[in-house]
Design a protein around this motif. Structure first.
Motif, PDB file in Angstrom:
ATOM      1  N   LYS A   1      20.709-122.351  -2.958  1.00  0.00           N
ATOM      2  CA  LYS A   1      19.254-122.237  -2.979  1.00  0.00           C
ATOM      3  C   LYS A   1      18.741-121.597  -1.693  1.00  0.00           C
ATOM      4  O   LYS A   1      17.813-120.809  -1.715  1.00  0.00           O
ATOM      5  CB  LYS A   1      18.604-123.613  -3.177  1.00  0.00           C
ATOM      6  CG  LYS A   1      18.826-124.194  -4.556  1.00  0.00           C
ATOM      7  CD  LYS A   1      18.153-125.540  -4.668  1.00  0.00           C
ATOM      8  CE  LYS A   1      18.380-126.170  -6.015  1.00  0.00           C
ATOM      9  NZ  LYS A   1      17.752-127.492  -6.113  1.00  0.00           N
ATOM     10  N   TRP A   2      19.338-121.964  -0.542  1.00  0.00           N
ATOM     11  CA  TRP A   2      18.893-121.381   0.726  1.00  0.00           C
ATOM     12  C   TRP A   2      19.108-119.861   0.718  1.00  0.00           C
ATOM     13  O   TRP A   2      18.272-119.118   1.241  1.00  0.00           O
ATOM     14  CB  TRP A   2      19.658-122.001   1.893  1.00  0.00           C
ATOM     15  CG  TRP A   2      19.160-123.361   2.250  1.00  0.00           C
ATOM     16  CD1 TRP A   2      19.654-124.545   1.812  1.00  0.00           C
ATOM     17  CD2 TRP A   2      18.057-123.675   3.087  1.00  0.00           C
ATOM     18  NE1 TRP A   2      18.928-125.582   2.331  1.00  0.00           N
ATOM     19  CE2 TRP A   2      17.949-125.084   3.123  1.00  0.00           C
ATOM     20  CE3 TRP A   2      17.148-122.908   3.823  1.00  0.00           C
ATOM     21  CZ2 TRP A   2      16.975-125.736   3.857  1.00  0.00           C
ATOM     22  CZ3 TRP A   2      16.184-123.569   4.553  1.00  0.00           C
ATOM     23  CH2 TRP A   2      16.097-124.957   4.564  1.00  0.00           C
ATOM     24  N   ASN A   3      20.204-119.399   0.143  1.00  0.00           N
ATOM     25  CA  ASN A   3      20.482-117.966   0.101  1.00  0.00           C
ATOM     26  C   ASN A   3      19.506-117.211  -0.789  1.00  0.00           C
ATOM     27  O   ASN A   3      19.355-115.997  -0.658  1.00  0.00           O
ATOM     28  CB  ASN A   3      21.917-117.714  -0.378  1.00  0.00           C
ATOM     29  CG  ASN A   3      22.928-118.077   0.670  1.00  0.00           C
ATOM     30  OD1 ASN A   3      22.652-118.012   1.866  1.00  0.00           O
ATOM     31  ND2 ASN A   3      24.110-118.484   0.237  1.00  0.00           N
ATOM     32  N   GLU A   4      18.839-117.915  -1.699  1.00  0.00           N
ATOM     33  CA  GLU A   4      17.889-117.263  -2.593  1.00  0.00           C
ATOM     34  C   GLU A   4      16.537-117.007  -1.925  1.00  0.00           C
ATOM     35  O   GLU A   4      15.716-116.271  -2.465  1.00  0.00           O
ATOM     36  CB  GLU A   4      17.704-118.109  -3.851  1.00  0.00           C
ATOM     37  CG  GLU A   4      18.958-118.134  -4.719  1.00  0.00           C
ATOM     38  CD  GLU A   4      18.862-119.101  -5.877  1.00  0.00           C
ATOM     39  OE1 GLU A   4      17.829-119.785  -6.014  1.00  0.00           O
ATOM     40  OE2 GLU A   4      19.836-119.192  -6.640  1.00  0.00           O
ATOM     41  N   ILE A   5      16.293-117.603  -0.766  1.00  0.00           N
ATOM     42  CA  ILE A   5      15.046-117.348  -0.045  1.00  0.00           C
ATOM     43  C   ILE A   5      15.192-116.013   0.674  1.00  0.00           C
ATOM     44  O   ILE A   5      16.031-115.854   1.552  1.00  0.00           O
ATOM     45  CB  ILE A   5      14.733-118.466   0.971  1.00  0.00           C
ATOM     46  CG1 ILE A   5      14.526-119.788   0.237  1.00  0.00           C
ATOM     47  CG2 ILE A   5      13.510-118.112   1.805  1.00  0.00           C
ATOM     48  CD1 ILE A   5      14.298-120.965   1.153  1.00  0.00           C
TER      49      ILE A   5
ATOM     50  N   VAL B   1       9.216-125.592  -2.192  1.00  0.00           N
ATOM     51  CA  VAL B   1       8.814-124.806  -3.364  1.00  0.00           C
ATOM     52  C   VAL B   1       9.746-123.611  -3.500  1.00  0.00           C
ATOM     53  O   VAL B   1      10.249-123.314  -4.584  1.00  0.00           O
ATOM     54  CB  VAL B   1       7.346-124.352  -3.243  1.00  0.00           C
ATOM     55  CG1 VAL B   1       6.971-123.433  -4.388  1.00  0.00           C
ATOM     56  CG2 VAL B   1       6.424-125.555  -3.187  1.00  0.00           C
ATOM     57  N   LYS B   2      10.011-122.929  -2.386  1.00  0.00           N
ATOM     58  CA  LYS B   2      10.889-121.765  -2.426  1.00  0.00           C
ATOM     59  C   LYS B   2      12.326-122.140  -2.770  1.00  0.00           C
ATOM     60  O   LYS B   2      13.058-121.350  -3.349  1.00  0.00           O
ATOM     61  CB  LYS B   2      10.844-121.029  -1.090  1.00  0.00           C
ATOM     62  CG  LYS B   2       9.544-120.308  -0.868  1.00  0.00           C
ATOM     63  CD  LYS B   2       9.603-119.434   0.343  1.00  0.00           C
ATOM     64  CE  LYS B   2       8.334-118.620   0.420  1.00  0.00           C
ATOM     65  NZ  LYS B   2       8.434-117.549   1.382  1.00  0.00           N
ATOM     66  N   LEU B   3      12.726-123.363  -2.395  1.00  0.00           N
ATOM     67  CA  LEU B   3      14.067-123.827  -2.729  1.00  0.00           C
ATOM     68  C   LEU B   3      14.169-124.282  -4.178  1.00  0.00           C
ATOM     69  O   LEU B   3      15.245-124.608  -4.658  1.00  0.00           O
ATOM     70  CB  LEU B   3      14.486-124.972  -1.803  1.00  0.00           C
ATOM     71  CG  LEU B   3      14.803-124.575  -0.365  1.00  0.00           C
ATOM     72  CD1 LEU B   3      14.961-125.807   0.505  1.00  0.00           C
ATOM     73  CD2 LEU B   3      16.050-123.719  -0.310  1.00  0.00           C
TER      74      LEU B   3
END
Length: 94
Positions: free
Chosen positions: A59-63, A77-79
């Motif tokens: 999830k962190w890499n998707e930000i 929210v972004k996670l």
């Protein structure tokens, strides 16, 4: 792995505007300097640490975009966390 954010309460005296450290467990009795963080930020930091410990690295890499003036709590929210998931993380802090 268990991680604990050591904390105490700092209370302002209404008469002279000084602060009093309320440290019932004596965690900070030998410290000369402390940093104050408001309670909402402390909870957010604890939740972020919990999410890291839960290996949410995908999830962190998707930000892909962060603004410097953006709220830390907006990271949830972004996670992709839902209200129920944040509530579970909060319950796990106990």
């Amino acid at each position: 792995m268990v991680y604990e954010v050591k904390n105490a309460i700092i209370q302002r005296n209404a008469l002279d505007e000084s602060f009093e450290l309320i440290d019932l467990n004596g965690i900070f009795k030998d410290k000369d300097v402390l940093i104050a963080i408001d309670s909402d930020t402390l909870i957010t930091i604890q939740l972020l640490i919990r999410s890291i410990l839960n290996n949410d690295f995908k999830k962190w890499n998707e930000i892909t975009e962060l603004n410097n003036n953006e709220s830390i709590s907006n990271l949830f929210v972004k996670l992709g966390y839902k209200r129920e998931e944040v509530a579970k993380l909060l319950n796990d802090l106990d």
